[in-house]
Design a protein around this motif. Structure first.
Motif, mmCIF file in Angstrom:
data_model
loop_
_atom_site.group_PDB
_atom_site.id
_atom_site.type_symbol
_atom_site.label_atom_id
_atom_site.label_comp_id
_atom_site.label_asym_id
_atom_site.label_seq_id
_atom_site.Cartn_x
_atom_site.Cartn_y
_atom_site.Cartn_z
ATOM 1 N N THR A 1 80.283 6.934 0.245
ATOM 2 C CA THR A 1 80.756 7.590 -0.961
ATOM 3 C C THR A 1 79.560 8.145 -1.710
ATOM 4 O O THR A 1 78.408 7.828 -1.413
ATOM 5 N N ASN A 2 79.859 8.983 -2.713
ATOM 6 C CA ASN A 2 78.769 9.506 -3.537
ATOM 7 C C ASN A 2 78.001 8.381 -4.215
ATOM 8 O O ASN A 2 76.789 8.453 -4.388
ATOM 9 N N GLY A 3 78.752 7.347 -4.584
ATOM 10 C CA GLY A 3 78.096 6.214 -5.232
ATOM 11 C C GLY A 3 77.109 5.540 -4.304
ATOM 12 O O GLY A 3 76.004 5.176 -4.705
ATOM 13 N N ARG A 4 77.485 5.388 -3.020
ATOM 14 C CA ARG A 4 76.582 4.739 -2.076
ATOM 15 C C ARG A 4 75.367 5.616 -1.803
ATOM 16 O O ARG A 4 74.268 5.112 -1.619
ATOM 17 N N ILE A 5 75.577 6.945 -1.785
ATOM 18 C CA ILE A 5 74.442 7.843 -1.595
ATOM 19 C C ILE A 5 73.450 7.667 -2.731
ATOM 20 O O ILE A 5 72.237 7.592 -2.521
ATOM 21 N N ARG A 6 73.977 7.596 -3.955
ATOM 22 C CA ARG A 6 73.095 7.395 -5.112
ATOM 23 C C ARG A 6 72.386 6.059 -5.044
ATOM 24 O O ARG A 6 71.271 5.901 -5.533
ATOM 25 N N ASP A 7 73.036 5.064 -4.427
ATOM 26 C CA ASP A 7 72.463 3.717 -4.371
ATOM 27 C C ASP A 7 71.645 3.476 -3.110
ATOM 28 O O ASP A 7 71.185 2.351 -2.881
ATOM 29 N N ALA A 8 71.437 4.502 -2.283
ATOM 30 C CA ALA A 8 70.776 4.301 -0.995
ATOM 31 C C ALA A 8 69.380 3.706 -1.156
ATOM 32 O O ALA A 8 69.010 2.758 -0.454
ATOM 33 N N ALA A 9 68.591 4.251 -2.076
ATOM 34 C CA ALA A 9 67.228 3.754 -2.262
ATOM 35 C C ALA A 9 67.239 2.313 -2.744
ATOM 36 O O ALA A 9 66.441 1.483 -2.285
ATOM 37 N N ARG A 10 68.178 2.010 -3.653
ATOM 38 C CA ARG A 10 68.266 0.641 -4.153
ATOM 39 C C ARG A 10 68.710 -0.313 -3.053
ATOM 40 O O ARG A 10 68.214 -1.440 -2.952
ATOM 41 N N THR A 11 69.640 0.139 -2.212
ATOM 42 C CA THR A 11 70.104 -0.698 -1.105
ATOM 43 C C THR A 11 68.977 -0.998 -0.127
ATOM 44 O O THR A 11 68.794 -2.138 0.314
ATOM 45 N N GLN A 12 68.202 0.022 0.215
ATOM 46 C CA GLN A 12 67.079 -0.189 1.128
ATOM 47 C C GLN A 12 66.048 -1.135 0.524
ATOM 48 O O GLN A 12 65.491 -1.981 1.229
ATOM 49 N N ALA A 13 65.791 -0.991 -0.764
ATOM 50 C CA ALA A 13 64.832 -1.879 -1.426
ATOM 51 C C ALA A 13 65.334 -3.320 -1.414
ATOM 52 O O ALA A 13 64.569 -4.259 -1.191
ATOM 53 N N GLU A 14 66.640 -3.493 -1.615
ATOM 54 C CA GLU A 14 67.222 -4.839 -1.585
ATOM 55 C C GLU A 14 67.114 -5.437 -0.187
ATOM 56 O O GLU A 14 66.788 -6.626 -0.029
ATOM 57 N N ILE A 15 67.386 -4.623 0.818
ATOM 58 C CA ILE A 15 67.258 -5.098 2.201
ATOM 59 C C ILE A 15 65.825 -5.545 2.472
ATOM 60 O O ILE A 15 65.587 -6.608 3.066
ATOM 61 N N LEU A 16 64.860 -4.745 2.042
ATOM 62 C CA LEU A 16 63.454 -5.084 2.265
ATOM 63 C C LEU A 16 63.066 -6.346 1.501
ATOM 64 O O LEU A 16 62.278 -7.162 2.002
ATOM 65 N N ASP A 17 63.604 -6.530 0.301
ATOM 66 C CA ASP A 17 63.317 -7.752 -0.467
ATOM 67 C C ASP A 17 63.782 -8.989 0.300
ATOM 68 O O ASP A 17 63.032 -9.964 0.461
ATOM 69 N N VAL A 18 65.023 -8.949 0.755
ATOM 70 C CA VAL A 18 65.593 -10.105 1.460
ATOM 71 C C VAL A 18 64.927 -10.278 2.822
ATOM 72 O O VAL A 18 64.637 -11.407 3.249
ATOM 73 N N ALA B 1 73.899 -10.855 5.337
ATOM 74 C CA ALA B 1 74.761 -11.756 4.565
ATOM 75 C C ALA B 1 74.228 -11.967 3.151
ATOM 76 O O ALA B 1 74.998 -12.239 2.231
ATOM 77 N N ARG B 2 72.915 -11.846 2.983
ATOM 78 C CA ARG B 2 72.295 -12.087 1.674
ATOM 79 C C ARG B 2 72.121 -10.805 0.862
ATOM 80 O O ARG B 2 71.571 -10.844 -0.232
ATOM 81 N N THR B 3 72.580 -9.690 1.385
ATOM 82 C CA THR B 3 72.496 -8.427 0.660
ATOM 83 C C THR B 3 73.891 -7.856 0.455
ATOM 84 O O THR B 3 74.867 -8.343 1.026
ATOM 85 N N ARG B 4 73.953 -6.807 -0.346
ATOM 86 C CA ARG B 4 75.237 -6.159 -0.604
ATOM 87 C C ARG B 4 75.474 -5.042 0.419
ATOM 88 O O ARG B 4 75.863 -3.939 0.064
#
Length: 221
Positions: free
Chosen positions: A10-27, A47-50
């Motif tokens: 979705t457009n929302g996920r596209i906007r959140d792509a950078a944040r999602t990748q950063a969260e994946i890298l954190d975990v 499992a530990r990420t969104r």
């Protein structure tokens, strides 16, 4: 390498792509540091990420590429700190002490970085060797050290015949050992190398050792 098609977003996920990748890298950083490369599981990271395992494969390509991305980000953090180091206004002795303190502080504040580097050494640095990004990232600290050494040698303050890489290794080894070996050292000798009460003592000792080496009187050939 696992290959997947781009998942519907979705457009929302596209906007959140950078944040999602950063969260994946954190975990992923936490998981690789905890379990090592062989022990870490992409399922656990997902499992530990969104997000999902499929999305992790889409962003990073697989476990090997994810670990490489974790290493690249970990090294970029200290490189950014080195780039911000301002010692041009200091005399060579004060400048080299400040550089040593920067390494001391960073290694203490980033124990996961120490574990990741230890893990990569177990694997023969194969991920670093294959990373174009890490090959280009260099070390701003080496340029700073070279300038400080040149200034110190020209002024007669520094007498040691040492290059920037060896001095960098000397500083890093002390800082690395203090964090990586704290548990075994404590079990053997009953002393916690990262005890907050002794922090300034060790930080000062590092600078004193480096400066004593660089400025020690040396016999003429």
């Amino acid at each position: 390498m696992t290959s997947v098609d781009e998942p519907a977003r979705t457009n929302g996920r596209i906007r959140d792509a950078a944040r999602t990748q950063a969260e994946i890298l954190d975990v992923a950083t936490q998981e690789f540091a905890r379990a090592g490369y062989d022990g870490a599981r992409v399922d656990e990271i997902a499992a530990r990420t969104r997000t999902t395992k499929r999305m992790i494969y889409y962003y990073f390509g697989g476990k090997e590429q994810l670990f490489t991305a974790v290493l690249e980000r970990a090294y970029s953090v200290i490189r950014e700190a080195e780039q911000q180091l301002d010692v041009e206004h200091l005399d060579p002795v004060a400048a080299i002490r400040r550089l040593a303190e920067l390494t001391f502080d960073h290694h203490e504040q980033h124990p996961d970085f120490i574990r990741l580097v230890s893990i990569e050494n177990i694997h023969g640095a194969e991920h670093i060797a294959a990373s174009e990004k890490l090959g280009r990232i260099g070390s701003p600290a080496l340029d700073v050290i070279r300038r400080i050494l040149e200034s110190g040698q020209e002024s007669g303050l520094f007498t040691a015949d040492v290059d920037a890489v060896d001095l960098h290794a000397m500083i890093s080894s002390y800082c690395f050992f203090r964090v990586s070996n704290r548990h075994t050292f404590g079990a053997l000798f009953g002393r916690d190398l990262v005890d907050p009460a002794r922090r300034e003592y060790y930080r000062t000792m590092l600078g004193d050792m480096v400066i004593a080496y660089l400025t020690a009187p040396r016999a003429e050939d």
